[in-house]
Each structure stands twice: as structure tokens, then as C-alpha cells.
Scaffold this motif. Sequence first.
Motif, PDB file in Angstrom:
ATOM      1  N   LEU A 208     -15.429  47.362 -30.332  1.00  0.00           N
ATOM      2  CA  LEU A 208     -15.384  47.793 -31.729  1.00  0.00           C
ATOM      3  C   LEU A 208     -16.791  47.782 -32.287  1.00  0.00           C
ATOM      4  CD1 LEU A 208     -12.309  45.687 -32.941  1.00  0.00           C
ATOM      5  CD2 LEU A 208     -12.312  47.980 -31.946  1.00  0.00           C
ATOM      6  N   GLY A 209     -17.149  48.811 -33.054  1.00  0.00           N
ATOM      7  CA  GLY A 209     -18.489  48.882 -33.625  1.00  0.00           C
ATOM      8  C   GLY A 209     -18.491  49.668 -34.916  1.00  0.00           C
ATOM      9  N   ALA A 210     -19.627  49.656 -35.572  1.00  0.00           N
ATOM     10  CA  ALA A 210     -19.817  50.370 -36.839  1.00  0.00           C
ATOM     11  C   ALA A 210     -20.847  51.473 -36.641  1.00  0.00           C
ATOM     12  CB  ALA A 210     -20.259  49.406 -37.940  1.00  0.00           C
ATOM     13  N   ARG A 211     -20.744  52.513 -37.475  1.00  0.00           N
ATOM     14  CA  ARG A 211     -21.685  53.630 -37.433  1.00  0.00           C
ATOM     15  C   ARG A 211     -22.555  53.599 -38.675  1.00  0.00           C
ATOM     16  NH1 ARG A 211     -18.971  59.254 -36.750  1.00  0.00           N
ATOM     17  NH2 ARG A 211     -21.159  59.818 -36.447  1.00  0.00           N
ATOM     18  N   GLU A 212     -23.730  54.170 -38.527  1.00  0.00           N
ATOM     19  CA  GLU A 212     -24.642  54.307 -39.666  1.00  0.00           C
ATOM     20  C   GLU A 212     -24.664  55.768 -40.099  1.00  0.00           C
ATOM     21  OE1 GLU A 212     -26.036  52.001 -41.298  1.00  0.00           O
ATOM     22  OE2 GLU A 212     -25.526  50.321 -39.969  1.00  0.00           O
ATOM     23  N   PRO A 213     -24.592  56.051 -41.397  1.00  0.00           N
ATOM     24  CA  PRO A 213     -24.591  55.108 -42.532  1.00  0.00           C
ATOM     25  C   PRO A 213     -23.215  54.565 -42.866  1.00  0.00           C
ATOM     26  CG  PRO A 213     -24.647  57.341 -43.343  1.00  0.00           C
ATOM     27  CD  PRO A 213     -24.675  57.455 -41.853  1.00  0.00           C
ATOM     28  N   GLY A 214     -22.149  55.104 -42.255  1.00  0.00           N
ATOM     29  CA  GLY A 214     -20.811  54.616 -42.540  1.00  0.00           C
ATOM     30  C   GLY A 214     -19.838  55.144 -41.520  1.00  0.00           C
ATOM     31  N   GLY A 215     -18.781  54.374 -41.268  1.00  0.00           N
ATOM     32  CA  GLY A 215     -17.788  54.806 -40.312  1.00  0.00           C
ATOM     33  C   GLY A 215     -17.579  53.772 -39.226  1.00  0.00           C
ATOM     34  N   ALA A 216     -16.706  54.091 -38.296  1.00  0.00           N
ATOM     35  CA  ALA A 216     -16.366  53.180 -37.210  1.00  0.00           C
ATOM     36  C   ALA A 216     -16.463  53.910 -35.890  1.00  0.00           C
ATOM     37  CB  ALA A 216     -14.960  52.622 -37.405  1.00  0.00           C
ATOM     38  N   CYS A 217     -16.660  53.136 -34.825  1.00  0.00           N
ATOM     39  CA  CYS A 217     -16.718  53.673 -33.468  1.00  0.00           C
ATOM     40  C   CYS A 217     -15.985  52.695 -32.557  1.00  0.00           C
ATOM     41  CB  CYS A 217     -18.161  53.875 -33.021  1.00  0.00           C
ATOM     42  SG  CYS A 217     -18.303  54.544 -31.342  1.00  0.00           S
ATOM     43  N   VAL A 218     -14.907  53.165 -31.934  1.00  0.00           N
ATOM     44  CA  VAL A 218     -14.105  52.352 -31.022  1.00  0.00           C
ATOM     45  C   VAL A 218     -14.259  52.958 -29.634  1.00  0.00           C
ATOM     46  CG1 VAL A 218     -11.829  51.451 -30.502  1.00  0.00           C
ATOM     47  CG2 VAL A 218     -12.502  51.822 -32.882  1.00  0.00           C
ATOM     48  N   SER A 219     -14.682  52.142 -28.669  1.00  0.00           N
ATOM     49  CA  SER A 219     -14.949  52.619 -27.310  1.00  0.00           C
ATOM     50  C   SER A 219     -13.999  51.945 -26.338  1.00  0.00           C
ATOM     51  CB  SER A 219     -16.398  52.336 -26.906  1.00  0.00           C
ATOM     52  OG  SER A 219     -17.291  53.002 -27.782  1.00  0.00           O
ATOM     53  N   LEU A 220     -13.460  52.755 -25.438  1.00  0.00           N
ATOM     54  CA  LEU A 220     -12.569  52.284 -24.385  1.00  0.00           C
ATOM     55  C   LEU A 220     -13.320  52.393 -23.068  1.00  0.00           C
ATOM     56  CD1 LEU A 220      -9.670  51.314 -23.772  1.00  0.00           C
ATOM     57  CD2 LEU A 220      -9.032  53.707 -23.466  1.00  0.00           C
ATOM     58  N   LEU A 221     -13.558  51.250 -22.410  1.00  0.00           N
ATOM     59  CA  LEU A 221     -14.307  51.206 -21.158  1.00  0.00           C
ATOM     60  C   LEU A 221     -13.343  50.903 -20.022  1.00  0.00           C
ATOM     61  CD1 LEU A 221     -16.422  50.366 -23.493  1.00  0.00           C
ATOM     62  CD2 LEU A 221     -17.867  49.700 -21.587  1.00  0.00           C
ATOM     63  N   LEU A 222     -13.241  51.841 -19.061  1.00  0.00           N
ATOM     64  CA  LEU A 222     -12.302  51.727 -17.949  1.00  0.00           C
ATOM     65  C   LEU A 222     -13.015  52.068 -16.652  1.00  0.00           C
ATOM     66  CD1 LEU A 222      -9.315  53.664 -19.571  1.00  0.00           C
ATOM     67  CD2 LEU A 222      -9.596  51.186 -19.474  1.00  0.00           C
ATOM     68  N   ARG A 223     -12.458  51.550 -15.570  1.00  0.00           N
ATOM     69  CA  ARG A 223     -12.995  51.895 -14.261  1.00  0.00           C
ATOM     70  C   ARG A 223     -12.567  53.316 -13.917  1.00  0.00           C
ATOM     71  NH1 ARG A 223     -11.662  51.520  -8.799  1.00  0.00           N
ATOM     72  NH2 ARG A 223      -9.534  50.915  -9.328  1.00  0.00           N
ATOM     73  N   CYS A 224     -13.556  54.166 -13.669  1.00  0.00           N
ATOM     74  CA  CYS A 224     -13.284  55.596 -13.415  1.00  0.00           C
ATOM     75  C   CYS A 224     -13.142  55.800 -11.920  1.00  0.00           C
ATOM     76  CB  CYS A 224     -14.408  56.473 -13.980  1.00  0.00           C
ATOM     77  SG  CYS A 224     -14.091  58.244 -13.814  1.00  0.00           S
ATOM     78  N   GLY A 225     -11.910  55.715 -11.414  1.00  0.00           N
ATOM     79  CA  GLY A 225     -11.677  55.919  -9.994  1.00  0.00           C
ATOM     80  C   GLY A 225     -11.721  57.386  -9.637  1.00  0.00           C
ATOM     81  N   THR A 226     -11.922  57.700  -8.369  1.00  0.00           N
ATOM     82  CA  THR A 226     -11.943  59.070  -7.858  1.00  0.00           C
ATOM     83  C   THR A 226     -10.908  59.198  -6.770  1.00  0.00           C
ATOM     84  OG1 THR A 226     -13.665  58.515  -6.258  1.00  0.00           O
ATOM     85  CG2 THR A 226     -14.389  59.309  -8.408  1.00  0.00           C
ATOM     86  N   ASN A 227     -10.790  60.390  -6.210  1.00  0.00           N
ATOM     87  CA  ASN A 227      -9.824  60.617  -5.138  1.00  0.00           C
ATOM     88  C   ASN A 227     -10.155  59.803  -3.903  1.00  0.00           C
ATOM     89  OD1 ASN A 227      -8.413  62.424  -6.712  1.00  0.00           O
ATOM     90  ND2 ASN A 227      -9.596  64.191  -5.993  1.00  0.00           N
ATOM     91  N   ALA A 228     -11.424  59.452  -3.749  1.00  0.00           N
ATOM     92  CA  ALA A 228     -11.816  58.671  -2.580  1.00  0.00           C
ATOM     93  C   ALA A 228     -11.343  57.234  -2.682  1.00  0.00           C
ATOM     94  CB  ALA A 228     -13.332  58.708  -2.405  1.00  0.00           C
ATOM     95  N   ASP A 229     -10.961  56.788  -3.913  1.00  0.00           N
ATOM     96  CA  ASP A 229     -10.516  55.413  -4.086  1.00  0.00           C
ATOM     97  C   ASP A 229      -9.105  55.186  -3.592  1.00  0.00           C
ATOM     98  OD1 ASP A 229     -12.946  54.891  -5.197  1.00  0.00           O
ATOM     99  OD2 ASP A 229     -12.267  55.240  -7.252  1.00  0.00           O
ATOM    100  N   GLU A 230      -8.397  56.253  -3.215  1.00  0.00           N
ATOM    101  CA  GLU A 230      -7.035  56.069  -2.742  1.00  0.00           C
ATOM    102  C   GLU A 230      -7.011  55.306  -1.426  1.00  0.00           C
ATOM    103  OE1 GLU A 230      -5.231  59.847  -2.507  1.00  0.00           O
ATOM    104  OE2 GLU A 230      -5.261  60.225  -4.655  1.00  0.00           O
TER     105      GLU A 230
END
Length: 501
Positions: A479-501
Motif C-alpha cells: 500500500l502506498g500514496a501518490r503525489e500530490p494526491g491519491g493511492a497506489c496499491v501494488s500486487l507482487l506475485l511470482r510470475c511463472g512461465t510455461n517452463a515452470d511446469e
Amino acid sequence: MFASTWLQRFNAWKPRHGQPLMLRSLLLRSAWLPAAITAILLVCSLALLVGASWRSLERLDPIHAHQLHLYRLQDLGLRLQEALVESLDTSADSGDVDFGALRRDLDRLLGGDDSLVQDTPSRLRRARILLDDLKRNPRTALIAALGELRTALVSEYRAHDTLLRDVQNNALLELRVSSALTVVIPLLGLMLLFLLRRRILLPLNNLRDLMAHLARQEYRSAATENVTPVLLPVFENYNHMVERLQELERHHRERQESLEAAVHRATATLLQQQRELARSERLAAVGEVAAGVAHELRNPLAGVQMALSGLHRDLTDAGHRDRIELILGEIKRLSRLLNDLLGQARTPPEPPVAVDLGRTLEELLELVRLQVPARVRLDAEVTPGLCCRLPEAGLRQAILNLLLNAAQAIGDREGHIHVTAACEAGQLRLSVADDGPGLPAELLQDGVRAFASWREGGTGLGLAMVQRFAREQDGRLELGAREPGGACVSLLLRCGTNADE
């Protein structure tokens, strides 16, 4: 609305009085046509006058030449008379008369072609022959030559008078024709203007009025019965355009009605899905809380059960042992209930699949646009070809929760929601930023907690569900804030590929 837009493109330009460019050009062309015809007639009349004047000047040349010819004939006649008088005078010497000069003058007259009478050259030749025969009878020869010359002179004078009368008559005729043209040409111009006004200008004015009605979406066909053949293609094209516009307007209305019905159905479906989603979120949150409570209760109950089992072994009183056995049975029943509750709260994990982030975000943005005001702009910036292996349903639900939270934070104001998705070092960062009032300081400090909401009417489950999904995928929610106003919500996930099968 569709017809007026199409008509504006068709006309391309309108002057201040609302006349289309096509009608304006036709009106100008019609106004210039009688003026041009009148000018052409005037030029033709002036050309005729110039031609008549030039012809009159050409007639003066032969008159002038014949006048000189008459002067020479008259001069030659006077000299012959003088020679005759001298020949009659007995005291005078006939050798004083220069008959050679007279012969040369006759030869010059014969060599010229200025006579108007056909007999004049033959008379001059006879006079020349008589002058050559002066030695035998000079007086008789001079009298005969003078008679021939006088007869020729009288004939030439008569022909000269006839020529002058012809020139005068032609000049009078040309004057009358010129006077008539100066009167007839303006009358012809007025007649042409009247005919053009009746056959062209009035139909064009009617067509202008019809075009004005057409701009107000009043479809009226033009009558073509009394239209001149010059304007008939214009009126036929106008009627064809009106029919085409009516057809397009009907198709547009049907298309608009079908789109409105589709939007209504999609909105109803979306609202139903939102209600089901809210209910599912509440049930999931309740299940999560119940699972936590069951987990917390199961451990103390296990301790109580162990203590009672030890106490049961140590007691010798049968009555107390029976009571403890009864309590142990109830504790075992509660443990079974708690285990069943934990089993129901556990959901089977969703298998990961290849998810096209660009297409998924585009579909979700189109879905959210149907339920947010038009003044809220939504756009996305995704790395081209970005594809990760993640649970698709859970990912779509998490992104939809973030988008709806951002739209609810903006409210009824004008705002902007910007979504970015990129993969760095095998980790997907999906951020949803808005220019709303921003996240509360308590939320930024304490983090996301279920049923904790800082928005009126909120359930406090949206971000909790997103955080739960992130943790299930070994990720996290920032969760974070933006300048000069607003919000920024980031979702961080492991980005698997077809090779990860």
C-alpha cells in the motif's frame, strides 16, 4: 443525431446563413449565368459595331480612289478643252500644246483600275487613238476625244453618286441595327434573368429550405415534377440522400436500442455478480474467522481433554469418574465439530494457468467502465506479450477488487485510474493507482485487516481477500500514496512461465 452528423460531413462547410456549400455554389452560378449571357451579347453587339465601323472605313478607300480618278479625268478634260481652244485660235501656234503629256496622262488613266463604269476604259482608249491622229484633222480629233472623255466623266460621276448613296444607305442600316441591339440586348438579359429565376433560383431556394429541415432531422422529399432538366439530377440525388438517411437513422436507432438493452443486461449481470461476490467475500471472511476461532479453540480443548483424562485415571470415586467421562465425551464432540469446521473452511487450491495480462486487464477495464461514471478515465500500461502462470479466477477477482476500490475512492468526482503491469526478475508487479483522496494513515500504518473499513458502507473484505490471494501465491500486497494526491496499491506475485511446469 446520427443523420445530422452524417449531413454535416456531407456538406463539409456552411456559411453564416446556413446554406450548404453546394447550394451556395449553384446559386452563385445561377446568378452569374444571366450576367454572363448579357455580357456576351453586349460584347457581340460591340463587335458588330466595330465591324460596321471598319466596313465603313473600307468603303471610304474606293470612294477616295474614285474621287482622285474623277479629278484626273476632269483635269484631262480641261486640258483638252484648252488645246481645242488654242487650235481654234488662228493666231496661236498649235505647236505650243503638249499633246505628249496628254497622251501620257491618258495612258496612266488606262493603266489604273479605278473606273466604276465598264465603258470608261474603252472610251479612254478611243480618245487615245484620236490624239494619235491629230496630224490629219486636229480639230475634229480633239472634239471627238473631248466628247469621249466628257461622256466617260458623266458616267463616272453618276456611278460615284450611286456609290455614295449605297454607302449612306448602309450606314443608316448599321445605325438602325446598332440602336435596335442597344434596346434588345438588355431586354433579352431581363428575360433570361426572369426565366432563370423561375426555373433555377426558385427550385434552389426550395432545396435550401429542405436542407435546413434536413439538418433538424425532418426528412422531406423534394418534388421533381416542375424542375428543369439541369437541376433534376441534383433533386434526385437529394431524394436518394433523404431515403438513405432515413434508412441509416432507422438502423442507428435499432442499433442503439440493442446496445442499450445489451448494456442493461450486462449491468444487471454485473450487479448480480457483485452481490454474489460480496456475499461470497462475506462468507469467505466468516469462514476464515471461524477457521481461526476453531483453530484457537481446538488447542485449549486438547489441553483440557488431556488434563481431564489424567484426572479420570487418578480418581477412585465412581461417581466422579462418570461425570468426568461425560465431560470428556462432550469435549471430544466439540473437537470433532471444530475439525469438521476447519475441513469445510479449507478450499482446494486453484491450478495455475497461462494468463495473458494484457487481454485480462482489457476485459476487466471494459467491465468496470460499465459501472463507473464517464468522467472517471481508466487505462492500462502493460508490457507487450506479458504472460504469467497464475490462478486466473483468483487473479481476476483480486484485480477487480482493486479497480472497484479505486473507483469507490474517487466517488462522484472526475478522476483517473491507471493500471500498470510488468515483470522484473521473475516477479510480477501489478499496480492500480488513482487520484482520489488516498489511503488512511491508519491503514498504511496497521496494514490490511478483515472487517476494518474506512469507507462508509464498506465491508472491509476487498483488500483482505486480495491480501489472502497474494499470500496463497507466496506474494505480498503493498500500500502506498501518490503525489500530490491519491493511492497506489501494488500486487507482487511470482510470475511463472510455461517452463515452470
